[in-house]
Design a protein around this motif. Sequence first.
Motif, mmCIF file in Angstrom:
data_model
loop_
_atom_site.group_PDB
_atom_site.id
_atom_site.type_symbol
_atom_site.label_atom_id
_atom_site.label_comp_id
_atom_site.label_asym_id
_atom_site.label_seq_id
_atom_site.Cartn_x
_atom_site.Cartn_y
_atom_site.Cartn_z
ATOM 1 N N TRP A 363 0.878 -1.105 -0.266
ATOM 2 C CA TRP A 363 -0.146 -0.056 0.057
ATOM 3 C C TRP A 363 0.918 1.228 -0.103
ATOM 4 N N LYS A 364 1.887 1.284 0.796
ATOM 5 C CA LYS A 364 2.969 2.372 0.561
ATOM 6 C C LYS A 364 3.314 2.670 -0.786
ATOM 7 N N LYS A 365 3.597 1.648 -1.558
ATOM 8 C CA LYS A 365 4.043 1.439 -2.613
ATOM 9 C C LYS A 365 3.333 2.030 -3.728
ATOM 10 N N TYR A 366 2.000 1.455 -3.710
ATOM 11 C CA TYR A 366 0.998 1.376 -4.769
ATOM 12 C C TYR A 366 -0.362 2.271 -4.345
ATOM 13 N N GLY A 367 -0.347 2.614 -3.180
ATOM 14 C CA GLY A 367 -1.719 3.169 -2.584
ATOM 15 C C GLY A 367 -1.993 4.315 -3.537
ATOM 16 N N GLU A 368 -1.295 5.261 -3.784
ATOM 17 C CA GLU A 368 -1.605 6.412 -4.560
ATOM 18 C C GLU A 368 -2.165 6.148 -5.968
ATOM 19 N N TYR A 369 -1.384 5.163 -6.443
ATOM 20 C CA TYR A 369 -2.010 4.689 -7.874
ATOM 21 C C TYR A 369 -3.103 3.844 -7.779
ATOM 22 N N ALA A 370 -3.250 3.222 -6.686
ATOM 23 C CA ALA A 370 -4.465 2.383 -6.608
ATOM 24 C C ALA A 370 -5.889 3.201 -6.487
ATOM 25 N N LYS A 371 -5.702 4.246 -5.987
ATOM 26 C CA LYS A 371 -6.876 4.861 -5.759
ATOM 27 C C LYS A 371 -7.968 5.248 -6.660
ATOM 28 N N GLY A 372 -8.816 5.260 -6.826
ATOM 29 C CA GLY A 372 -9.826 5.370 -7.917
ATOM 30 C C GLY A 372 -10.132 3.944 -8.636
ATOM 31 N N SER A 373 -9.456 2.975 -8.231
ATOM 32 C CA SER A 373 -9.599 1.467 -9.154
ATOM 33 C C SER A 373 -10.845 0.979 -8.610
ATOM 34 N N GLY A 374 -11.427 1.364 -7.608
ATOM 35 C CA GLY A 374 -12.679 0.605 -7.208
ATOM 36 C C GLY A 374 -12.534 -0.032 -5.768
ATOM 37 N N HIS A 375 -13.590 0.043 -5.132
ATOM 38 C CA HIS A 375 -13.811 -0.573 -3.847
ATOM 39 C C HIS A 375 -12.401 -0.027 -2.940
ATOM 40 N N GLY A 376 -12.234 1.182 -2.957
ATOM 41 C CA GLY A 376 -11.162 1.774 -1.826
ATOM 42 C C GLY A 376 -9.924 1.545 -2.555
ATOM 43 N N GLY A 377 -9.604 0.949 -3.626
ATOM 44 C CA GLY A 377 -8.235 0.803 -4.098
ATOM 45 C C GLY A 377 -7.892 -0.737 -4.032
ATOM 46 N N MET A 378 -8.797 -1.492 -3.442
ATOM 47 C CA MET A 378 -8.213 -3.097 -3.578
ATOM 48 C C MET A 378 -8.351 -3.677 -4.834
ATOM 49 N N ASP A 379 -9.252 -3.050 -5.588
ATOM 50 C CA ASP A 379 -9.391 -3.710 -6.923
ATOM 51 C C ASP A 379 -8.215 -3.692 -7.864
ATOM 52 N N PHE A 380 -7.241 -2.292 -7.754
ATOM 53 C CA PHE A 380 -6.129 -2.421 -8.464
ATOM 54 C C PHE A 380 -5.111 -3.504 -8.015
ATOM 55 N N PHE A 381 -5.054 -3.801 -6.445
ATOM 56 C CA PHE A 381 -4.142 -4.937 -6.141
ATOM 57 C C PHE A 381 -4.415 -6.160 -6.445
ATOM 58 N N VAL A 382 -5.805 -6.732 -6.778
ATOM 59 C CA VAL A 382 -6.009 -7.888 -7.180
ATOM 60 C C VAL A 382 -5.765 -8.219 -8.573
ATOM 61 N N ALA A 383 -6.031 -7.142 -9.280
ATOM 62 C CA ALA A 383 -5.777 -7.324 -10.749
ATOM 63 C C ALA A 383 -4.294 -7.206 -11.136
ATOM 64 N N HIS A 384 -3.589 -6.343 -10.501
ATOM 65 C CA HIS A 384 -2.310 -6.328 -10.413
ATOM 66 C C HIS A 384 -1.597 -7.640 -9.935
ATOM 67 N N ALA A 385 -1.788 -8.098 -8.897
ATOM 68 C CA ALA A 385 -1.374 -9.476 -8.658
ATOM 69 C C ALA A 385 -1.765 -10.495 -9.601
ATOM 70 N N PHE A 386 -2.742 -10.729 -10.289
ATOM 71 C CA PHE A 386 -3.067 -11.453 -11.384
ATOM 72 C C PHE A 386 -2.098 -11.305 -12.533
ATOM 73 N N VAL A 387 -1.879 -9.996 -12.965
ATOM 74 C CA VAL A 387 -1.117 -9.657 -14.149
ATOM 75 C C VAL A 387 0.426 -9.950 -13.879
ATOM 76 N N GLU A 388 0.978 -9.541 -12.748
ATOM 77 C CA GLU A 388 2.319 -9.862 -12.418
ATOM 78 C C GLU A 388 2.660 -11.282 -12.281
ATOM 79 N N SER A 389 1.670 -12.127 -11.730
ATOM 80 C CA SER A 389 1.970 -13.544 -11.404
ATOM 81 C C SER A 389 2.082 -14.088 -12.945
ATOM 82 N N ILE A 390 1.386 -13.696 -14.002
ATOM 83 C CA ILE A 390 1.164 -14.363 -15.481
ATOM 84 C C ILE A 390 2.592 -13.782 -15.857
#
Length: 447
Positions: A363-390
């Motif tokens: 969150w310290k690293k990506y929090g600013e970026y995540a804002k506005g992605s949906g559900h308070g930012g958490m939607d960014f992280f879940v899609a990010h994890a999927f993409v980065e794992s691939i």
Amino acid sequence: MSNFKRRDFIKTTAAAGVGATLFAPNIVKGKDDRKVRIGFIGVGGRGRSHLRNILLRDDVIVPAICDIDPEAITKAQKMIKDAKQKAEAYTEGEFAYEKMLDRDDLDGVIISTPWLWHTRMAVAAMRKGKYAGVEVSAANTIEECWDLVETYEETKVPCMILENVCYRQDVMAVLQMVREGVFGELLHYRCGYLHDLRGVKFNGESGAEFGPGSHGEARWRTAHSLHRNGDLYPTHGVGPVALMADINKGNRFVSLTSTATKARGLNDYIVKKAGEDHPNAKLKWKLGDVVTTTVTTARGETIIITHDTNLPRPYSLGFRVQGTNGLTDFDYHTRRVFIEGTSKGHGWEEAKPYLEKYDHPLWKKYGEYAKGSGHGGMDFFVAHAFVESIKRKVNPPMDAYDAAAWSAITPLSEMSIANNGEPQSFPDFTRGRWMTRKNDFALNDEF
Ligand SMILES: NC(=O)c1ccc[n+]([C@@H]2O[C@H](COP(=O)([O-])OP(=O)(O)OC[C@H]3O[C@@H](n4cnc5c(N)ncnc54)[C@H](O)[C@@H]3O)[C@@H](O)[C@H]2O)c1
């Protein structure tokens, strides 16, 4: 190094594979430019919110989408065109996704369809060598839970349950507190899904319609309340707790008991909206308004999970995490902590200073970026994890075993309620490997 960036966000990412487990690489190989190609099955409300986040990234191409609803396709195609991409649409019938999965230019698919399609589509994706990112819950029956695990073991193609709440900022801060021993040894958790869904389950002219002719989730979700009595949506609450409790990684769910209240809320709502003569006012709803499940774990903890979607109430996931040193209760509206020796007197402390102190590095690293992605930012992280794992060709942070164990709560709770609260045993989906698997969720500095 990854080439991930978005708009003005130009931070590079760290070396691949930190903290993750390599699997036999029988999937489509990533290109040198590290662009990931993701298809979408289901571009309704949730699918398009994933699509929006994915299209903001410069490291993902969306070559194909699939939906049976022409309106959903039109909306998604507009988003894709606005992002200066072009996707082929698969719309011909409920199994059109199979044709889309035959393409050889997809690395993964995001599945955001009605629940009864999730496992079938995730299994098909894995069999065709595509990472399966599947919305919650991932499975409806114990057999489907096994299908996810066995297909993963057979194909070695990963399946990630897209449980976004695991990335909620306060959830991740509490996870840090757990890992740093702030609560001592953990014993007890509470969580759930307490969300007034009456306005989602019904719409249309009278406000009391569902099924064909209605729109959004009322087309498919409401039928589950008519025919099933159990915790129909456990993962928003239990996913985060399972990660704190090392489920499948040092610990496991052992058994559960469930009870349900009578069903009154939906009938009451229909009568208020459309009158007692409306045909839907005659229906007998099976889903109890408040379903309470108690899960026991191999390490001797208990987890109380509440499902409450038919009554007027504020939104809540009702988290509690309790150990030998103290506890926290946290929600969107109230966040409080009591730690022995630190908290003064017998009262609660405001959790804010703790949540700031233990803010997760992601969150310290990506929090600013995540804002506005949906559900308070958490939607960014879940899609990010999927993409980065691939990109890295590693297992995702929440895998087929997690998808199975978390989703199994639904059929087991149904069986328990149907048998007067009788305890139901969880299958050990890891076949004993929970004893040696390590919990590396969000331990690398990328995802
Ligand atoms: N994680 C979250 O925060 C979150 C939020 C909302 C929904 N969800 C989950 O996402 C999933 C989708 O929910 P939604 O709100 O988008 O529902 P929705 O009804 O808005 O969208 C579902 C879409 O799937 C399409 N569809 C149905 N059958 C299909 C098939 N055989 N092939 C292709 N497309 C098909 C429908 O036409 C529709 O466009 C559900 O599992 C829901 O529980 C998760």
